[in-house]
Design a protein around this motif. Structure first.
Motif, PDB file in Angstrom:
ATOM      1  N   GLN A  62       0.837  -1.195   0.000  1.00 33.20           N
ATOM      2  CA  GLN A  62       0.000   0.000   0.000  1.00 33.20           C
ATOM      3  C   GLN A  62       0.872   1.246   0.000  1.00 33.20           C
ATOM      4  O   GLN A  62       0.941   1.979   0.978  1.00 33.20           O
ATOM      5  CB  GLN A  62      -0.934  -0.022   1.198  1.00 33.20           C
ATOM      6  CG  GLN A  62      -1.953  -1.124   1.122  1.00 33.20           C
ATOM      7  CD  GLN A  62      -3.018  -0.952   2.164  1.00 33.20           C
ATOM      8  OE1 GLN A  62      -2.987  -0.029   2.956  1.00 33.20           O
ATOM      9  NE2 GLN A  62      -3.979  -1.838   2.157  1.00 33.20           N
ATOM     10  N   SER A  63       1.526   1.484  -1.100  1.00 31.71           N
ATOM     11  CA  SER A  63       2.378   2.652  -1.236  1.00 31.71           C
ATOM     12  C   SER A  63       1.885   3.512  -2.397  1.00 31.71           C
ATOM     13  O   SER A  63       1.163   3.051  -3.264  1.00 31.71           O
ATOM     14  CB  SER A  63       3.830   2.230  -1.475  1.00 31.71           C
ATOM     15  OG  SER A  63       3.925   1.496  -2.669  1.00 31.71           O
ATOM     16  N   VAL A  64       2.301   4.763  -2.360  1.00 26.95           N
ATOM     17  CA  VAL A  64       1.913   5.729  -3.386  1.00 26.95           C
ATOM     18  C   VAL A  64       3.193   6.269  -4.024  1.00 26.95           C
ATOM     19  O   VAL A  64       4.150   6.601  -3.332  1.00 26.95           O
ATOM     20  CB  VAL A  64       1.084   6.875  -2.765  1.00 26.95           C
ATOM     21  CG1 VAL A  64       0.753   7.926  -3.797  1.00 26.95           C
ATOM     22  CG2 VAL A  64      -0.177   6.341  -2.123  1.00 26.95           C
ATOM     23  N   LEU A  65       3.191   6.341  -5.343  1.00 27.56           N
ATOM     24  CA  LEU A  65       4.337   6.846  -6.085  1.00 27.56           C
ATOM     25  C   LEU A  65       4.104   8.311  -6.434  1.00 27.56           C
ATOM     26  O   LEU A  65       3.081   8.649  -7.037  1.00 27.56           O
ATOM     27  CB  LEU A  65       4.549   6.043  -7.362  1.00 27.56           C
ATOM     28  CG  LEU A  65       5.631   6.549  -8.304  1.00 27.56           C
ATOM     29  CD1 LEU A  65       6.993   6.219  -7.733  1.00 27.56           C
ATOM     30  CD2 LEU A  65       5.474   5.944  -9.665  1.00 27.56           C
ATOM     31  N   GLU A 125       1.495   7.291   6.644  1.00 25.59           N
ATOM     32  CA  GLU A 125       0.075   7.558   6.822  1.00 25.59           C
ATOM     33  C   GLU A 125      -0.299   8.795   6.003  1.00 25.59           C
ATOM     34  O   GLU A 125       0.567   9.561   5.572  1.00 25.59           O
ATOM     35  CB  GLU A 125      -0.282   7.711   8.299  1.00 25.59           C
ATOM     36  CG  GLU A 125       0.450   8.788   9.028  1.00 25.59           C
ATOM     37  CD  GLU A 125       1.771   8.322   9.634  1.00 25.59           C
ATOM     38  OE1 GLU A 125       2.443   9.190  10.195  1.00 25.59           O
ATOM     39  OE2 GLU A 125       2.148   7.150   9.537  1.00 25.59           O
ATOM     40  N   PHE A 126      -1.591   8.975   5.800  1.00 18.34           N
ATOM     41  CA  PHE A 126      -2.068   9.983   4.846  1.00 18.34           C
ATOM     42  C   PHE A 126      -1.607  11.407   5.176  1.00 18.34           C
ATOM     43  O   PHE A 126      -1.169  12.121   4.264  1.00 18.34           O
ATOM     44  CB  PHE A 126      -3.592   9.926   4.717  1.00 18.34           C
ATOM     45  CG  PHE A 126      -4.114  10.885   3.706  1.00 18.34           C
ATOM     46  CD1 PHE A 126      -3.989  10.619   2.360  1.00 18.34           C
ATOM     47  CD2 PHE A 126      -4.694  12.080   4.095  1.00 18.34           C
ATOM     48  CE1 PHE A 126      -4.447  11.510   1.411  1.00 18.34           C
ATOM     49  CE2 PHE A 126      -5.155  12.978   3.158  1.00 18.34           C
ATOM     50  CZ  PHE A 126      -5.038  12.687   1.814  1.00 18.34           C
ATOM     51  N   SER A 184      -5.603  11.770  -2.451  1.00 17.72           N
ATOM     52  CA  SER A 184      -6.723  11.280  -1.658  1.00 17.72           C
ATOM     53  C   SER A 184      -7.442  10.136  -2.359  1.00 17.72           C
ATOM     54  O   SER A 184      -7.778   9.122  -1.741  1.00 17.72           O
ATOM     55  CB  SER A 184      -7.700  12.430  -1.388  1.00 17.72           C
ATOM     56  OG  SER A 184      -8.826  11.964  -0.699  1.00 17.72           O
ATOM     57  N   ALA A 185      -7.667  10.268  -3.662  1.00 19.26           N
ATOM     58  CA  ALA A 185      -8.358   9.220  -4.415  1.00 19.26           C
ATOM     59  C   ALA A 185      -7.519   7.945  -4.485  1.00 19.26           C
ATOM     60  O   ALA A 185      -8.045   6.835  -4.313  1.00 19.26           O
ATOM     61  CB  ALA A 185      -8.674   9.717  -5.824  1.00 19.26           C
ATOM     62  N   VAL A 186      -6.227   8.076  -4.707  1.00 22.89           N
ATOM     63  CA  VAL A 186      -5.356   6.902  -4.784  1.00 22.89           C
ATOM     64  C   VAL A 186      -5.265   6.225  -3.419  1.00 22.89           C
ATOM     65  O   VAL A 186      -5.324   4.999  -3.315  1.00 22.89           O
ATOM     66  CB  VAL A 186      -3.954   7.301  -5.310  1.00 22.89           C
ATOM     67  CG1 VAL A 186      -2.953   6.186  -5.111  1.00 22.89           C
ATOM     68  CG2 VAL A 186      -4.036   7.679  -6.767  1.00 22.89           C
ATOM     69  N   HIS A 187      -5.127   7.022  -2.362  1.00 21.24           N
ATOM     70  CA  HIS A 187      -5.026   6.456  -1.020  1.00 21.24           C
ATOM     71  C   HIS A 187      -6.319   5.736  -0.635  1.00 21.24           C
ATOM     72  O   HIS A 187      -6.283   4.674  -0.014  1.00 21.24           O
ATOM     73  CB  HIS A 187      -4.710   7.561  -0.015  1.00 21.24           C
ATOM     74  CG  HIS A 187      -4.415   7.054   1.354  1.00 21.24           C
ATOM     75  ND1 HIS A 187      -5.358   7.019   2.340  1.00 21.24           N
ATOM     76  CD2 HIS A 187      -3.279   6.541   1.892  1.00 21.24           C
ATOM     77  CE1 HIS A 187      -4.823   6.518   3.434  1.00 21.24           C
ATOM     78  NE2 HIS A 187      -3.558   6.223   3.189  1.00 21.24           N
ATOM     79  N   LYS A 188      -7.457   6.304  -1.009  1.00 14.19           N
ATOM     80  CA  LYS A 188      -8.738   5.662  -0.710  1.00 14.19           C
ATOM     81  C   LYS A 188      -8.881   4.352  -1.484  1.00 14.19           C
ATOM     82  O   LYS A 188      -9.423   3.376  -0.972  1.00 14.19           O
ATOM     83  CB  LYS A 188      -9.895   6.593  -1.065  1.00 14.19           C
ATOM     84  CG  LYS A 188     -11.258   6.063  -0.640  1.00 14.19           C
ATOM     85  CD  LYS A 188     -12.390   6.939  -1.131  1.00 14.19           C
ATOM     86  CE  LYS A 188     -12.478   8.208  -0.338  1.00 14.19           C
ATOM     87  NZ  LYS A 188     -13.682   8.997  -0.700  1.00 14.19           N
TER      88      LYS A 188
END
Length: 150
Positions: free
Chosen positions: A66-69, A93-94, A123-127
């Motif tokens: 659960q990572s974001v690039l 965390e967010f 926010s959309a990717v994290h959700k």
């Protein structure tokens, strides 16, 4: 090799490119979207275009975990696609990820006009990365009041 200005590129590609998606509504009202990889709002506009702008921001899921690039384009390496992006993977965390995106986009004077769009995409990717809890819902285990005899 001479560089071409972004406005000229936009004038060439704004009405006809392979990323363009046109959806028609009632009457002649139509909305044009874009499937460009560097477009945060997916709108067909010069401000959000990843084709016409040298400085772009990319926010997408990082991989299996659960990572974001977060990736930004380097302005000096426009003719070298392999070294074009400056990538950073965020596994926090967010609120900490939001602060990192704000620092990268706004505080470094990179593209302050894209701050709101970058936070909305984050926010959309994290959700979308959140895994829904599965299983049977538990009943309330508090003692039930039984009305009986005195």
């Amino acid at each position: 090799m001479a560089t071409v200005p972004g406005q000229l590129i936009w004038e060439v590609v704004k009405k006809n490119n392979c990323f363009l998606v046109k959806q028609f509504g009632k009457g002649t009202a139509g909305v044009q979207f874009s499937k460009e990889p560097n477009n945060l709002y997916n709108l067909n506009s010069y401000k959000h275009s990843g084709l016409a702008n040298k400085k772009t921001v990319i926010i997408q899921p990082g991989g299996k975990d659960q990572s974001v690039l977060l990736a930004t384009t380097k302005t000096k390496k426009q003719n070298k696609p392999s070294g074009l992006l400056h990538k950073s993977v965020m596994k926090k965390e967010f609120p900490r990820m939001a602060k990192a995106v704000t620092n990268q986009v706004t505080d470094n004077y990179y593209r302050p006009d894209l701050t709101k769009a970058a936070l909305a995409r984050l926010s959309a990717v994290h959700k979308s990365l959140k895994v829904a809890k599965s299983g049977v819902k538990k009943r309330n285990r508090q003692a039930l009041k039984i009305h009986g005899r005195k």
